[in-house]
Design an enzyme around this catalytic site. Structure first.
Site, PDB file in Angstrom:
ATOM      1  N   ASP A 193     117.649  -2.354  48.352  1.00 49.68           N
ATOM      2  CA  ASP A 193     116.352  -1.742  48.658  1.00 49.68           C
ATOM      3  C   ASP A 193     115.229  -2.655  48.189  1.00 49.68           C
ATOM      4  OD1 ASP A 193     114.866   1.085  49.124  1.00 49.68           O
ATOM      5  OD2 ASP A 193     113.958   0.063  47.411  1.00 49.68           O
ATOM      6  N   TYR A 196     106.940  -5.252  46.711  1.00 51.17           N
ATOM      7  CA  TYR A 196     107.645  -5.796  45.542  1.00 51.17           C
ATOM      8  C   TYR A 196     107.498  -7.319  45.436  1.00 51.17           C
ATOM      9  CZ  TYR A 196     110.004  -1.221  45.713  1.00 51.17           C
ATOM     10  OH  TYR A 196     110.293   0.118  45.777  1.00 51.17           O
ATOM     11  N   LYS A 239     110.122  -1.625  53.091  1.00 49.64           N
ATOM     12  CA  LYS A 239     109.102  -0.582  53.261  1.00 49.64           C
ATOM     13  C   LYS A 239     107.739  -1.204  53.533  1.00 49.64           C
ATOM     14  CE  LYS A 239     111.400   1.598  49.330  1.00 49.64           C
ATOM     15  NZ  LYS A 239     111.599   0.433  48.445  1.00 49.64           N
ATOM     16  N   HIS A 284     106.080   3.487  52.967  1.00 52.29           N
ATOM     17  CA  HIS A 284     106.298   3.489  51.512  1.00 52.29           C
ATOM     18  C   HIS A 284     105.678   4.713  50.822  1.00 52.29           C
ATOM     19  CE1 HIS A 284     107.026   0.459  48.021  1.00 52.29           C
ATOM     20  NE2 HIS A 284     107.182   1.681  47.589  1.00 52.29           N
TER      21      HIS A 284
HETATM   22  N1  NAP Z   1     109.719   4.396  47.353  1.00 54.38           N
HETATM   23  C1  NAP Z   1     109.057   4.271  46.233  1.00 54.38           C
HETATM   24  O1  NAP Z   1     107.869   4.592  46.127  1.00 54.38           O
HETATM   25  C2  NAP Z   1     109.761   3.719  45.032  1.00 54.38           C
HETATM   26  C3  NAP Z   1     109.175   3.864  43.760  1.00 54.38           C
HETATM   27  C4  NAP Z   1     109.874   3.378  42.651  1.00 54.38           C
HETATM   28  C5  NAP Z   1     111.094   2.747  42.825  1.00 54.38           C
HETATM   29  N2  NAP Z   1     111.632   2.588  44.083  1.00 54.38           N
HETATM   30  C6  NAP Z   1     112.936   1.907  44.280  1.00 54.38           C
HETATM   31  O2  NAP Z   1     113.911   2.528  43.461  1.00 54.38           O
HETATM   32  C7  NAP Z   1     114.502   1.549  42.611  1.00 54.38           C
HETATM   33  C8  NAP Z   1     114.941   2.163  41.305  1.00 54.38           C
HETATM   34  O3  NAP Z   1     113.883   2.807  40.637  1.00 54.38           O
HETATM   35  P1  NAP Z   1     113.209   2.218  39.316  1.00 54.38           P
HETATM   36  O4  NAP Z   1     113.351   0.752  39.298  1.00 54.38           O
HETATM   37  O5  NAP Z   1     111.846   2.809  39.236  1.00 54.38           O
HETATM   38  O6  NAP Z   1     114.018   2.923  38.112  1.00 54.38           O
HETATM   39  P2  NAP Z   1     115.543   3.062  37.661  1.00 54.38           P
HETATM   40  O7  NAP Z   1     116.476   2.366  38.562  1.00 54.38           O
HETATM   41  O8  NAP Z   1     115.750   4.509  37.361  1.00 54.38           O
HETATM   42  O9  NAP Z   1     115.507   2.332  36.234  1.00 54.38           O
HETATM   43  C9  NAP Z   1     115.358   0.951  36.102  1.00 54.38           C
HETATM   44  C10 NAP Z   1     115.223   0.671  34.611  1.00 54.38           C
HETATM   45  O10 NAP Z   1     116.401   1.113  33.935  1.00 54.38           O
HETATM   46  C11 NAP Z   1     117.023   0.043  33.216  1.00 54.38           C
HETATM   47  N3  NAP Z   1     118.457   0.190  33.435  1.00 54.38           N
HETATM   48  C12 NAP Z   1     119.173  -0.105  34.548  1.00 54.38           C
HETATM   49  N4  NAP Z   1     120.474   0.190  34.389  1.00 54.38           N
HETATM   50  C13 NAP Z   1     120.594   0.690  33.139  1.00 54.38           C
HETATM   51  C14 NAP Z   1     121.688   1.186  32.396  1.00 54.38           C
HETATM   52  N5  NAP Z   1     122.921   1.226  32.911  1.00 54.38           N
HETATM   53  N6  NAP Z   1     121.437   1.620  31.131  1.00 54.38           N
HETATM   54  C15 NAP Z   1     120.195   1.595  30.617  1.00 54.38           C
HETATM   55  N7  NAP Z   1     119.116   1.127  31.277  1.00 54.38           N
HETATM   56  C16 NAP Z   1     119.320   0.689  32.526  1.00 54.38           C
HETATM   57  C17 NAP Z   1     116.462  -1.212  33.805  1.00 54.38           C
HETATM   58  O11 NAP Z   1     116.329  -2.188  32.791  1.00 54.38           O
HETATM   59  P3  NAP Z   1     117.135  -3.570  32.822  1.00 54.38           P
HETATM   60  O12 NAP Z   1     116.542  -4.380  33.934  1.00 54.38           O
HETATM   61  O13 NAP Z   1     116.861  -4.115  31.458  1.00 54.38           O
HETATM   62  O14 NAP Z   1     118.581  -3.226  33.046  1.00 54.38           O
HETATM   63  C18 NAP Z   1     115.080  -0.792  34.288  1.00 54.38           C
HETATM   64  O15 NAP Z   1     114.140  -0.897  33.230  1.00 54.38           O
HETATM   65  C19 NAP Z   1     113.407   0.491  42.493  1.00 54.38           C
HETATM   66  O16 NAP Z   1     113.880  -0.719  41.977  1.00 54.38           O
HETATM   67  C20 NAP Z   1     112.916   0.440  43.913  1.00 54.38           C
HETATM   68  O17 NAP Z   1     113.822  -0.327  44.706  1.00 54.38           O
HETATM   69  C21 NAP Z   1     110.982   3.091  45.168  1.00 54.38           C
END
Ligand code: NAP
Length: 281
Positions: free
Chosen positions: A49, A54, A79, A112
Site C-alpha cells: 500500500d 507518501y 491513492k 485518499h
Molecule cells: N488511507 C489513509 O488515510 C491512511 C492513513 C494512515 C495510514 N495508512 C496506511 O496504513 C499503513 C499502516 O498504518 P500506520 O503506518 O499509520 O500504523 P501501523 O501500521 O498501525 O503502525 C506502524 C508503527 O508501528 C510500529 N510497528 C510495526 N510493527 C510492529 C510490531 N510488530 N511491534 C511493535 N511496533 C510495530 C512501526 O515502527 P517500526 O517502523 O519501528 O517497526 C510504526 O511506528 C500506512 O503505512 C499506510 O500505508 C493509510
C-alpha cells in the site's frame, strides 16, 4: 512466513480479490523503503500500500522490481491526494503515480480522503474513466464515512471495491464496517496495530501470551478474523515476519469480545487534511 504468497487468504469484493495482508509504507523513504518492500515481498507479502502523498512510490517500485516477484503476484494500491480531485488533475495524478512506480497499471486506486470542496460525482466520474482507460484494475475510497459511502455509490455505477479506514482495537468502526458489508465492499484497516500502540496494551499482551503471540499480532488477528484487510507498516525487516504470522492461530469468541471492548472515545489516531470534517455521519 515462507514465500508462499497464496497462503495469505483474500477477501472478495465486487470482482476484486484483495489479500488480507499488505505492507503499509507511509513514512518509509529512500533506501529503507525500497529494502523493506523488497524483503516483504521475498517473505511472501502479497500486497503493498502506497500513496502519492507518501513521496515513496519510486522506492516502492524499486522494491517491487528488486524482489524479483512477478507483477501478477503482488497487489499494488496507491491513492490520489484530495488536492488532485478536479477531473483533469485526477487523471494526470494517476498517470504520474504509474510513472513513479514504473508500472503500467495498479491493482487498486483510491481517493485518499474526501474533499468537501470538489463535487464527489465529478471526481468519481474521473476515477471511473481512469479505470476504463486501464490505469487501474479496481477503484475505491478511503476515509469515507457511512454517509459519504452512500453518496458515492449513488454517484457512480463503477464498482467501488473498498473503504480504507483507520481500524484497530481502540476505535469502534462498527458503523462503517456494517455499511461496507451491506454494499459488498471490503474494509481495509490502516493503522491496524494502532501505530505500534497495540504492542504494549495489557489485554492484547495477555491474550497474545496465551497463544505465543505479541500484542501487535493479536491486534492484526482480531481484524483479519473479521475478514478485514490489514496493512501494517514497519521500517524493521525483523518485524515483517512477526506481522505476517497471523494466520496460524485463532481468537476465541470471548477473546474477540474482550478486544472489542478496548474501543473508546478518543481512540482515533489520525486526523485528515480537513480536520474534524471526516466525521460527517
Ligand atoms: N488511507 C489513509 O488515510 C491512511 C492513513 C494512515 C495510514 N495508512 C496506511 O496504513 C499503513 C499502516 O498504518 P500506520 O503506518 O499509520 O500504523 P501501523 O501500521 O498501525 O503502525 C506502524 C508503527 O508501528 C510500529 N510497528 C510495526 N510493527 C510492529 C510490531 N510488530 N511491534 C511493535 N511496533 C510495530 C512501526 O515502527 P517500526 O517502523 O519501528 O517497526 C510504526 O511506528 C500506512 O503505512 C499506510 O500505508 C493509510
Amino acid at each position: 512466513m515462507n514465500a508462499n504468497r497464496e497462503a495469505v487468504p483474500t477477501v472478495e469484493a465486487k470482482g476484486a480479490r484483495i489479500p488480507l495482508l499488505g505492507l503499509g509504507t507511509s513514512y518509509l523513504r529512500g533506501r529503507v523503503c525500497a529494502r523493506v518492500v523488497e524483503q516483504a515481498l521475498r517473505l511472501g507479502y502479497p500486497h503493498v500500500d502506497t500513496a502519492e502523498m507518501y513521496d515513496n512510490e519510486r522506492e516502492v517500485g524499486e522494491g517491487l522490481r528488486g524482489s524479483g516477484v512477478k507483477r501478477n503476484e503482488v497487489f499494488v494500491t496507491t491513492k490520489i491526494w484530495p488536492s488532485h480531485f478536479a477531473p483533469r488533475e485526477l487523471e494526470r495524478a494517476a498517470r504520474d503515480c504509474l510513472v513513479r512506480l514504473r508500472l503500467s497499471e495498479v491493482d487498486l486506486l483510491l481517493l485518499h480522503w474526501p474533499n468537501p470542496n470538489i463535487p464527489l460525482a465529478d471526481t468519481l466520474a474521473a476515477l471511473a474513466k481512469v479505470k476504463r482507460d486501464g490505469l487501474t484494475r479496481h477503484i475505491g475510497v478511503s476515509n469515507f464515512t457511512v454517509a459519504l459511502i452512500e453518496e458515492a455509490l449513488q454517484a457512480t455505477s463503477e464498482p467501488l471495491v473498498c473503504d480504507q479506514v483507520e481500524c484497530h482495537p481502540f476505535l469502534d468502526q462498527s458503523k462503517v464496517i456494517a455499511a461496507c458489508r451491506q454494499h459488498g465492499m471490503a474494509v481495509i484497516a490502516y493503522s491496524p496495530i494502532a501505530k505500534g500502540g497495540a504492542r504494549n496494551d495489557e489485554v492484547l499482551m495477555r491474550i497474545g501470551a496465551a497463544h505465543g503471540k505479541t500484542g501487535a499480532q493479536v491486534s492484526l488477528r482480531f481484524l483479519v478474523q473479521q475478514n478485514i484487510v490489514v496493512i501494517p507498516r514497519t521500517s524493521k525487516v525483523e518485524r515483517l515476519s512477526e506481522n505476517a504470522a497471523i494466520f496460524d492461530f485463532s481468537l476465541s469468541e470471548t477473546e474477540m469480545a474482550e478486544i472489542s471492548a478496548l474501543a473508546h472515545r478518543g481512540g482515533r489516531l489520525i486526523d485528515g487534511p480537513f480536520p474534524g470534517r471526516q466525521q460527517w455521519d
